[in-house]
Design a protein around this motif. Sequence first.
Motif, mmCIF file in Angstrom:
data_model
loop_
_atom_site.group_PDB
_atom_site.id
_atom_site.type_symbol
_atom_site.label_atom_id
_atom_site.label_comp_id
_atom_site.label_asym_id
_atom_site.label_seq_id
_atom_site.Cartn_x
_atom_site.Cartn_y
_atom_site.Cartn_z
ATOM 1 N N SER A 78 0.707 -1.297 0.040
ATOM 2 C CA SER A 78 0.004 -0.134 -0.065
ATOM 3 C C SER A 78 0.804 1.468 0.160
ATOM 4 C CB SER A 78 -0.904 0.144 1.099
ATOM 5 O OG SER A 78 -0.163 0.244 2.227
ATOM 6 N N HIS A 79 1.968 1.098 0.051
ATOM 7 C CA HIS A 79 3.106 2.208 -0.154
ATOM 8 C C HIS A 79 4.357 2.302 -0.818
ATOM 9 C CE1 HIS A 79 4.724 5.827 2.515
ATOM 10 N NE2 HIS A 79 5.602 5.720 1.467
ATOM 11 N N THR A 80 4.421 2.589 -2.187
ATOM 12 C CA THR A 80 5.392 2.754 -3.050
ATOM 13 C C THR A 80 5.860 3.966 -3.739
ATOM 14 O OG1 THR A 80 4.843 1.988 -5.258
ATOM 15 C CG2 THR A 80 5.080 0.175 -3.530
ATOM 16 N N HIS A 81 7.107 4.084 -4.161
ATOM 17 C CA HIS A 81 7.351 5.184 -5.295
ATOM 18 C C HIS A 81 8.018 4.446 -6.235
ATOM 19 C CE1 HIS A 81 7.124 8.049 -1.614
ATOM 20 N NE2 HIS A 81 7.704 6.936 -0.911
ATOM 21 N N ILE A 82 7.605 3.577 -7.121
ATOM 22 C CA ILE A 82 8.324 2.850 -8.012
ATOM 23 C C ILE A 82 8.397 3.374 -9.210
ATOM 24 C CG2 ILE A 82 7.793 0.561 -6.802
ATOM 25 C CD1 ILE A 82 5.813 -0.016 -9.205
ATOM 26 N N ILE A 248 -0.436 9.636 4.231
ATOM 27 C CA ILE A 248 0.449 10.882 4.590
ATOM 28 C C ILE A 248 1.639 10.350 5.279
ATOM 29 C CG2 ILE A 248 0.775 12.856 6.011
ATOM 30 C CD1 ILE A 248 -1.473 13.313 3.823
ATOM 31 N N HIS A 249 2.903 10.832 4.728
ATOM 32 C CA HIS A 249 4.299 10.501 5.438
ATOM 33 C C HIS A 249 4.285 11.200 6.555
ATOM 34 C CE1 HIS A 249 5.351 9.026 1.391
ATOM 35 N NE2 HIS A 249 6.616 8.534 1.780
ATOM 36 N N ILE A 250 4.006 10.397 7.798
ATOM 37 C CA ILE A 250 4.136 11.183 8.964
ATOM 38 C C ILE A 250 5.119 10.384 10.034
ATOM 39 C CG2 ILE A 250 2.193 10.104 10.562
ATOM 40 C CD1 ILE A 250 1.166 13.115 9.878
ATOM 41 N N ASP A 271 1.507 6.737 7.499
ATOM 42 C CA ASP A 271 2.691 6.012 7.102
ATOM 43 C C ASP A 271 3.957 6.358 7.641
ATOM 44 O OD1 ASP A 271 0.326 5.509 5.250
ATOM 45 O OD2 ASP A 271 1.641 4.636 4.020
ATOM 46 N N HIS A 272 4.785 5.261 8.066
ATOM 47 C CA HIS A 272 6.037 5.431 8.823
ATOM 48 C C HIS A 272 5.954 5.224 10.289
ATOM 49 C CE1 HIS A 272 9.172 6.211 6.003
ATOM 50 N NE2 HIS A 272 8.412 6.937 5.253
ATOM 51 N N LEU A 273 5.543 6.262 11.045
ATOM 52 C CA LEU A 273 5.338 6.006 12.471
ATOM 53 C C LEU A 273 6.570 5.771 13.182
ATOM 54 C CD1 LEU A 273 1.619 5.170 12.243
ATOM 55 C CD2 LEU A 273 2.363 7.221 12.486
ATOM 56 N N THR A 322 6.278 -1.562 1.588
ATOM 57 C CA THR A 322 7.328 -1.511 1.430
ATOM 58 C C THR A 322 8.058 -0.222 1.657
ATOM 59 O OG1 THR A 322 7.268 -1.386 -0.858
ATOM 60 C CG2 THR A 322 7.531 -3.806 -0.036
ATOM 61 N N ASP A 323 7.480 0.738 0.975
ATOM 62 C CA ASP A 323 7.903 1.909 0.778
ATOM 63 C C ASP A 323 8.946 1.966 -0.391
ATOM 64 O OD1 ASP A 323 8.302 4.718 1.066
ATOM 65 O OD2 ASP A 323 9.604 4.902 2.608
ATOM 66 N N TYR A 324 8.870 1.007 -1.093
ATOM 67 C CA TYR A 324 9.972 0.976 -2.417
ATOM 68 C C TYR A 324 10.257 2.186 -3.063
ATOM 69 C CZ TYR A 324 11.985 -1.828 -6.615
ATOM 70 O OH TYR A 324 12.610 -2.149 -7.363
HETATM 71 FE FE FE Z 1 7.434 6.716 1.436
#
Ligand code: FE
Length: 412
Positions: A78-82, A248-250, A271-273, A322-324
Amino acid sequence: MKLFVNIKNLVQIRESSVKIVKGQSMAELPSMSNAWLSTEDGKITDFGSMNTLDESRFTNHDRIDCTGRLLLPCWIDSHTHIVFAGWRETEFVDRLKGLSYEEVAARGGGILNSARRMQEASEDELFDQAMERLQEVISQGTGAIEIKSGYGLTTDSELKMLRVIKRMKEHAPIPIKATFLGAHAIPAELKDSPDTYVDQVINEMLPKVVEEDLAEYVDAFCEKGYFSVEQTQRLLEAATRFGLKGKIHINQFNAIGGVKMCVEQSALSIDHLEVLTEEDLEALKESDVMPVALPSCSFFLGIPYTPARQIMDAGLPLTLATDYNPGSTPTGNMNFIVSLACIRMKMTPEEAINAATLNAAAALELSDEVGSITKGKRANLILTKPVSGIDFLPYHFGSNNIEQVYINGQKA
Ligand code: FE
Ligand code: NIG
């Protein structure tokens, strides 16, 4: 049409009404031993225990003997930057020599480095690179994915990234959700007037993104040196007016009060935390916001891991992704994420699998399509190699425990 028989364990079986598991119920992973499952037209049509199987019901089915093997729903990332233009291994070596992620960024590396390269890349190049990454993660078991913009940082370049994602949706065999992350970093030329850039994101980029129907969600990097709580709130308010929810990246490096604000703005996920205060946890308890942990980012940057146990002990759900991306997580391998969640965050295999499938589908509003073994959902499935059980998957980390991935009932 496929008939999987003699499945050692059919994992993550859910009624369609079950969309999220929280707190203690994350430890339960409903499964069936010695099972069968049928698929047709890309969907799961039926399943049951082997002693209930009447094979004469099935004609022309491709029969797959799964003796000794597990069948699971695919991972949901649910979270990537591919979509990005090239890797950043030089920064990796700089960090090995002692620089921090923040110091690399302050020297013009990091997101701004990717943004510079994005300006020069053509849509075709970006598409080809990203499709190759997508194929790789599908072969590793990913059956639905979110992809963010955020390396554009100009209207043209952000729209270019989002058009690439749109094109990927048309070509990919798995569901893709697009997130507009114009507020990823302040461009160098506006570093002294960040609000000018935020205004540009809200007033210039966002309406165009909506007009071209390029994104389902908006995101911002809410962090010291990036976007303030107030700026992120302004973006979320504007997005809400357009009917787009926030992811949100937080709290990656600092807790600056953004969690409470995201709860108030009804974000879909935060996301992150990696850093989480008592106040943040309290705010989350009263909300439907999905917390998302990105353990390979913690692993790669050497920063703290999201306190999964604390989050689940508070009765909350948790998702793993993943945050790929080329800077903080150059892998999209969800198998590794599940292992890391167990090894470093002390999640049990049951909790980690719930977080990487069922809850992850909810974090993308794809619960009706993927995330569990449920009649009518897509037949996006992972068939493992012969293994003792689910515990073996995170335990045998770094190895490929997957024999075959099926997407829409077809071999991937
Ligand atoms: Fe990210
Ligand atoms: O989620 N933290 C912000 N964004 C990405 C990293 C982006 C990059 O370094 O390119 C992240 O870790």
